[in-house]
Design an enzyme around this catalytic site. Structure first.
Site, PDB file in Angstrom:
ATOM      1  N   GLY A 235       0.787  -1.218   0.000  1.00  0.00           N
ATOM      2  CA  GLY A 235       0.000   0.000   0.000  1.00  0.00           C
ATOM      3  C   GLY A 235       0.822   1.272   0.000  1.00  0.00           C
ATOM      4  O   GLY A 235       0.297   2.349  -0.267  1.00  0.00           O
ATOM      5  N   ARG A 236       2.099   1.170   0.326  1.00  0.00           N
ATOM      6  CA  ARG A 236       2.980   2.344   0.311  1.00  0.00           C
ATOM      7  C   ARG A 236       4.412   1.960   0.003  1.00  0.00           C
ATOM      8  O   ARG A 236       5.315   2.779   0.158  1.00  0.00           O
ATOM      9  CB  ARG A 236       2.907   3.070   1.645  1.00  0.00           C
ATOM     10  CG  ARG A 236       3.194   2.179   2.818  1.00  0.00           C
ATOM     11  CD  ARG A 236       3.008   2.880   4.127  1.00  0.00           C
ATOM     12  NE  ARG A 236       3.046   1.924   5.221  1.00  0.00           N
ATOM     13  CZ  ARG A 236       3.117   2.268   6.490  1.00  0.00           C
ATOM     14  NH1 ARG A 236       3.187   3.540   6.809  1.00  0.00           N
ATOM     15  NH2 ARG A 236       3.115   1.370   7.425  1.00  0.00           N
TER      16      ARG A 236
ATOM     17  N   ASP B  55       0.588 -11.276   6.624  1.00  0.00           N
ATOM     18  CA  ASP B  55       1.178 -10.443   5.566  1.00  0.00           C
ATOM     19  C   ASP B  55       2.457  -9.760   6.027  1.00  0.00           C
ATOM     20  O   ASP B  55       3.122  -9.090   5.230  1.00  0.00           O
ATOM     21  CB  ASP B  55       0.168  -9.402   5.067  1.00  0.00           C
ATOM     22  CG  ASP B  55      -0.346  -8.502   6.177  1.00  0.00           C
ATOM     23  OD1 ASP B  55      -1.006  -9.012   7.083  1.00  0.00           O
ATOM     24  OD2 ASP B  55      -0.073  -7.280   6.144  1.00  0.00           O
ATOM     25  N   ASN B  56       2.816  -9.925   7.314  1.00  0.00           N
ATOM     26  CA  ASN B  56       4.083  -9.385   7.835  1.00  0.00           C
ATOM     27  C   ASN B  56       5.098 -10.481   8.116  1.00  0.00           C
ATOM     28  O   ASN B  56       6.092 -10.234   8.807  1.00  0.00           O
ATOM     29  CB  ASN B  56       3.826  -8.600   9.131  1.00  0.00           C
ATOM     30  CG  ASN B  56       3.022  -7.342   8.911  1.00  0.00           C
ATOM     31  OD1 ASN B  56       2.990  -6.805   7.808  1.00  0.00           O
ATOM     32  ND2 ASN B  56       2.348  -6.872   9.943  1.00  0.00           N
TER      33      ASN B  56
ATOM     34  N   ASP C 249       8.882  -5.600   8.289  1.00  0.00           N
ATOM     35  CA  ASP C 249       7.758  -4.725   8.636  1.00  0.00           C
ATOM     36  C   ASP C 249       7.814  -4.267  10.088  1.00  0.00           C
ATOM     37  O   ASP C 249       6.944  -4.599  10.899  1.00  0.00           O
ATOM     38  CB  ASP C 249       6.422  -5.415   8.334  1.00  0.00           C
ATOM     39  CG  ASP C 249       6.181  -5.560   6.847  1.00  0.00           C
ATOM     40  OD1 ASP C 249       6.986  -5.027   6.064  1.00  0.00           O
ATOM     41  OD2 ASP C 249       5.214  -6.212   6.459  1.00  0.00           O
TER      42      ASP C 249
END
EC number: 2.7.7.-
Length: 500
Positions: free
Chosen positions: A92-93, A252-253, A262
């Site tokens: 997302g970034r 997702d991390n 992350d």
């Protein structure tokens, strides 16, 4: 562009095809400035140190300018967040620029905070100075501690405003890792029923990072799950041994390479509390320090479910996960034994560690300072066990950390006897090994906060000073003693959340 000639870039992840990512350019930031950098990592990537601190590098690593050979993209993945299926997520970034060769093989170069992507959902695609400094420092600190991790080449800042709980300023971290592929990448294609893409991704990971899984007997995807489980178990054992709390262990991390990635609401323990929750957003305590090993296993179970379409049956996946239950405790016991100066594993060592952990928790003993002082105490153990004088003097600084000192005395006598029962026990050699295992300096929250407050005023000297100590965590650097001292009272009130 010394060290960044177009021909040096490669793009293995991009070779997977557009189903796995969206190509896009980073969004520029106005008037960027360099906050911090890792010259050691720049050298490993073959970057000229002068160029790495030039305006060309500043613009490139802020996302303002693409250099020849870069191919920016954001990858798509899904995942479980705080135990619940969150559906499609993605970078997302974060924007991947490509790979550069290094001494350790190709390394992906990724900009975190480089602007909106198709996967930003309700976010703004930006990172803030506060969290970017924390990630930069912790990435390099974990590497120096010998814990598998993504790295951080540099942090750049801008006065562009970013709204979180309050208005902050923007920053970009240049992150580096062999791959940023996560458990969530596999979950994405499995849950959407795109099994051809799932197989393509699994084959890519095996061929690039786990070639032995195809050579070994059995199903290669079950072998992959077992290999990832073993790496994850070893990594989490290292977390626990050094008192590191990740804070947001969503699937997702979680790295498929067993890397710490992350960095968000992480923390190194101050006072030892097994139930410590470092993430202010974690209201249920799902990711508390003592739950990390079980959460890692739960996340691996999710990865196993995602890989099921590539296996013969469910039992094959369960069998591949089973070794975690043996690898993690064995790895943790080995590391805790090393922290105690034990050269071998013997019956009773687990109980010795458990008794100590209970004593430390009961008296909220400072985790890092305890282990460092214990390392120094070994020097007084040269006399026979019956002679207590020198040993008592040596252990006194450790004893002072406890309220219930008689209980600690009993434990310390047991520990000393265990050490001196080792064949050829040498106090000086044992102390040297312990000092190389128990760090002097870790990235405590208050140390990071001080560096952040100075950086917000445009002063990066505190950051550089802290970085110097964190890059040599096992060394007592003259003039840096305050960085290894007890935290101030206000440190207990620092709140770190998922917002960044």
């Amino acid at each position: 562009m010394a060290g960044l000639a177009p021909g040096r870039w490669s793009h293995r992840f991009a070779s997977l095809g557009p189903a796995f990512y969206t190509e896009l350019r980073p969004t520029p930031l106005p008037a960027p400035y360099l906050v911090g950098s890792s010259p050691a990592l720049a050298r490993e990537l073959g970057l000229d140190e002068a160029w790495a601190e030039s305006d060309d590098a500043l613009q490139a690593f802020t996302g303002n300018r693409l250099l020849p050979g870069m191919r920016p993209l954001a990858s798509v993945y899904s995942g479980h967040q705080f135990g619940q299926w969150a559906g499609q997520l993605g970078d997302g970034r974060a924007i991947l620029l490509g790979e550069l060769p290094s001494e350790q093989g190709p390394q992906e170069i990724q900009l975190k905070g480089a602007g909106l992507t198709p996967y930003s959902r309700m976010g703004d695609g930006r990172a803030v100075l506060r969290s970017s400094i924390r990630e930069f420092l912790c990435s390099e600190a974990m590497h120096a501690l010998g814990i598998p991790t993504s790295r951080a080449l540099c942090v750049t800042g801008s006065d562009a405003p970013v709204r979180r709980e309050e208005i902050e300023t923007a920053a970009v971290v240049t992150r580096v890792a062999p791959s940023f592929i996560r458990f969530g990448h596999f979950e994405h294609f499995s849950h959407s029923g795109r099994h051809d893409a799932l197989k393509q991704l699994a084959d890519f990971v095996i061929d690039q990072f786990y070639p032995g899984c195809r050579i070994a007997d059995g199903n290669p995807y079950a072998n992959l799950l077992e290999a990832v489980s073993a790496r994850t178990a070893a990594m989490v054992a290292q977390w626990q041994a050094v008192g590191f709390c990740h804070g947001v262990m969503n699937t997702d991390n979680m790295s498929v390479l067993g890397l710490t990635i992350d960095y968000g609401p992480f923390q190194f323990l101050d006072a030892f509390n097994p139930a410590h929750i470092c993430n202010h957003s974690d209201t249920s305590g799902r990711y508390a320090y003592h739950r990390q090993p079980n959460i890692a296993h739960w996340n691996l179970f999710c990865l196993g479910q995602a890989l099921l379409p590539l296996m013969d049956d469910q039992q094959q996946a369960l069998d591949a996960l089973e070794p975690y239950k043996a690898v993690f405790p064995a790895a943790l016991q080995q590391r805790m034994g090393a922290k105690l100066g034990l050269a071998t594993v013997q019956d009773g060592d687990a109980e010795l560690v458990d008794q100590l952990m209970q004593l430390m928790a009961r008296d909220a003993v400072d985790f890092t300072i305890f282990w460092r002082r214990l390392s120094h105490a070994v020097a007084g153990f040269a006399e026979p066990l019956a002679d207590q004088t020198a040993a008592r003097l040596a252990i006194e600084p450790v004893r002072d950390l406890f309220l219930q000192r008689e209980a600690f005395d009993a434990w310390a006598l047991h520990w000393r006897g265990r050490l001196q029962s080792q064949p050829g026990f040498d106090p000086a050699e044992t102390q040297a090994r312990m000092l190389a295992t128990n760090p002097q300096t870790v990235l405590r929250n208050h140390l990071g906060e001080i560096a952040i407050q100075h950086a917000r005023q445009g002063d990066f000297s505190a950051l550089r000073r802290l970085q110097t100590a964190l890059e040599q965590p096992y060394t007592a650097l003259p003039g840096h003693e305050d960085l290894a001292d007890f935290p101030p009272d206000w440190a207990a009130h620092i709140e770190i959340s998922c917002s960044s």
